[in-house]
Scaffold this motif. Structure first.
Motif, short mmCIF file in Angstrom:
data_model
loop_
_atom_site.label_atom_id
_atom_site.label_comp_id
_atom_site.label_asym_id
_atom_site.label_seq_id
_atom_site.Cartn_x
_atom_site.Cartn_y
_atom_site.Cartn_z
N GLU A 1 86.56 21.22 83.56
CA GLU A 1 87.62 20.96 82.58
C GLU A 1 87.49 21.85 81.35
N LEU A 2 86.27 22.02 80.85
CA LEU A 2 86.09 22.79 79.63
C LEU A 2 86.34 24.28 79.84
N LEU A 3 86.12 24.77 81.06
CA LEU A 3 86.38 26.18 81.33
C LEU A 3 87.86 26.53 81.19
N ARG A 4 88.72 25.52 81.24
CA ARG A 4 90.15 25.78 81.06
C ARG A 4 90.42 26.34 79.66
N LEU A 5 89.54 26.05 78.72
CA LEU A 5 89.74 26.52 77.34
C LEU A 5 89.17 27.90 77.11
N GLY A 6 88.47 28.46 78.12
CA GLY A 6 87.97 29.82 78.01
C GLY A 6 87.08 30.05 76.81
N ILE A 7 87.37 31.10 76.05
CA ILE A 7 86.52 31.49 74.92
C ILE A 7 86.73 30.60 73.70
N ASP A 8 87.63 29.61 73.80
CA ASP A 8 87.91 28.74 72.66
C ASP A 8 87.03 27.51 72.62
N VAL A 9 86.02 27.43 73.50
CA VAL A 9 85.11 26.31 73.49
C VAL A 9 83.69 26.80 73.75
N GLU A 10 82.73 26.14 73.11
CA GLU A 10 81.31 26.40 73.38
C GLU A 10 80.61 25.06 73.51
N VAL A 11 79.87 24.88 74.61
CA VAL A 11 79.09 23.66 74.79
C VAL A 11 77.76 23.82 74.07
N VAL A 12 77.44 22.88 73.21
CA VAL A 12 76.17 22.88 72.48
C VAL A 12 75.13 22.04 73.22
N ALA A 13 75.55 20.88 73.73
CA ALA A 13 74.65 19.97 74.44
C ALA A 13 75.52 19.09 75.35
N PRO A 14 74.91 18.57 76.44
CA PRO A 14 73.52 18.64 76.85
C PRO A 14 73.18 20.00 77.48
N ALA A 15 71.89 20.24 77.65
CA ALA A 15 71.43 21.54 78.14
C ALA A 15 71.94 21.83 79.54
N GLU A 16 72.02 20.80 80.42
CA GLU A 16 72.45 21.05 81.81
C GLU A 16 73.91 21.46 81.88
N LEU A 17 74.74 20.92 80.98
CA LEU A 17 76.15 21.31 80.97
C LEU A 17 76.29 22.72 80.40
N ARG A 18 75.56 23.03 79.34
CA ARG A 18 75.60 24.38 78.78
C ARG A 18 75.14 25.39 79.82
N GLN A 19 74.08 25.05 80.60
CA GLN A 19 73.60 25.96 81.64
C GLN A 19 74.62 26.12 82.75
N ALA A 20 75.29 25.03 83.12
CA ALA A 20 76.32 25.12 84.17
C ALA A 20 77.46 26.02 83.73
N MET A 21 77.87 25.92 82.47
CA MET A 21 78.91 26.80 81.94
C MET A 21 78.46 28.25 82.00
N ALA A 22 77.23 28.52 81.55
CA ALA A 22 76.72 29.89 81.54
C ALA A 22 76.61 30.45 82.95
N ASP A 23 76.11 29.63 83.89
CA ASP A 23 75.97 30.09 85.27
C ASP A 23 77.32 30.42 85.88
N THR A 24 78.31 29.58 85.61
CA THR A 24 79.65 29.80 86.16
C THR A 24 80.26 31.07 85.60
N VAL A 25 80.16 31.26 84.30
CA VAL A 25 80.68 32.48 83.67
C VAL A 25 79.97 33.71 84.21
N ASP A 26 78.67 33.61 84.44
CA ASP A 26 77.91 34.74 84.97
C ASP A 26 78.38 35.10 86.37
#
Length: 347
Positions: free
Chosen positions: A291-316
């Motif tokens: 859901e958050l990836l729909r916002l693209g560069i207009d959102v940054e996950v700060v916590a929890p660490a596993e969600l932030r890592q999932a976002m980074a892995d997907t973008v990578d």
């Protein structure tokens, strides 16, 4: 002036006899002054309403006056409750009955009320399904209508979300609910009352078993309770996110209203560029990531660490799939995950 309220006044006088303007106002939830205007409008439309003075007086119809729905069949009477819902009525196989019921209802009304009802019908229309999706195909809806109204049990082959995904159940249907263009069956098993999405019924058979619907069962109250419980079970965690001004504007079109409300309540300004930090409810890491990836560069996950890592892995993975360098061609197949790593990408 509400044609529906005028009809209610007429039916109240017909069923209860003499009533005061105060009594009518209390029944209809309007002011006494409005009740007087409704009574005057009924008289002007040709309904024989007269006032009896005195402490025990009130308004009543001339003896013998009745508004009748002559020749109303069982199916038409049932369809009358769907007279303003042509789409759902067609889903239930009652389109013709709705048309016939409306014609008989109009024919039974005095001329003034008939014209008022026709004007109301001409300016309201319900289109239940949401945008950007086709109406669901409900193959067994007519059978379910029979089961609900005749109080007969059904055997179903049903597909659900959790394992085992396909199950067989004997259900005793209590009612049908239309939610945002999607039909749901509320039915009892031996152990509990549950909700079933009609399009997930793969097979259904009407049985010879008859059952008694509990007299104290209220479909509307059950559905309200079900929605409250669903919301409680749906969001099992939280996440801290940062949103740009554009990201916050885009929230209502991309994320559930519960998330939008949470941002409105918890948002605090950070920096000088309009970004905010907020705490939002989440269902799961995978679901929140998608859901958050729909916002693209207009959102940054700060916590929890596993969600932030999932976002980074997907973008990578996306960057490697499409090529991070401008003009680089997209590979024929998505790149393989490097040996020894297991990215928590969302799907």
């Amino acid at each position: 002036m509400s044609a529906g309220r005028l009809l209610s006044v007429l039916l109240l006088l017909q069923s209860r006899g003499r009533m005061s303007a105060r009594g009518l106002a209390d029944e209809l939830g309007v002011s006494v002054r409005t009740a007087y205007r409704d009574l005057a409008r009924l008289q002007a439309s040709g309904v024989p309403v007269y006032a009896e003075p005195g402490r025990a007086g009130g308004y009543q119809l001339v003896d013998g006056y009745r508004t009748r729905l002559n020749g109303m069949s069982e199916g038409e009477a049932r369809a009358l409750f769907l007279a303003g819902l042509p789409g759902p009525a067609a889903d239930l196989g009652l389109a013709a009955e709705v048309t016939a019921a409306r014609l008989k209802l109009l024919a039974a009304l005095p001329t003034g009320l008939r014209e008022e009802a026709a004007r109301t019908a001409a300016v309201f229309h319900l289109d239940a399904p949401g945008w950007y999706r086709e109406p669901e195909q409900t193959s067994y809806l007519t059978l379910l209508v029979d089961a609900v109204t005749k109080q007969r049990a059904i055997d179903v082959h049903y597909r659900r979300w959790r394992a085992p995904q396909e199950v067989h159940r004997r259900l005793r249907p209590y009612g049908l609910v239309l939610k945002s263009g999607v039909w749901y069956l509320v039915a009892a098993t031996k152990n509990r009352t549950a909700t079933y999405r009609v399009t997930h019924i793969l097979e259904a058979t009407l049985t010879d078993e008859h059952f008694d619907r509990p007299k104290d069962f209220d479909l509307g109250a059950y559905w309200t309770s079900y929605l409250d419980d669903f919301r409680t079970r749906r969001f099992t965690g939280t996440a801290t996110v940062r949103l740009s001004p554009r990201g916050r504007r885009r929230l209502p079109d991309n994320l559930p209203p519960e998330v939008v409300r949470a941002v409105d309540v918890t948002a605090t300004a950070i920096g000088d560029e309009g970004w905010v930090e907020a705490v939002i409810p989440t269902e799961s890491t995978e679901h929140a990531c998608g859901e958050l990836l729909r916002l693209g560069i207009d959102v940054e996950v700060v916590a929890p660490a596993e969600l932030r890592q999932a976002m980074a892995d997907t973008v990578d993975v996306l960057a490697r799939t499409y090529g991070s360098a401008r003009g680089q061609r997209r590979p024929a197949h998505p790149p393989a995950t490097p040996t020894g790593t297991t990215p928590q990408t969302c799907t």
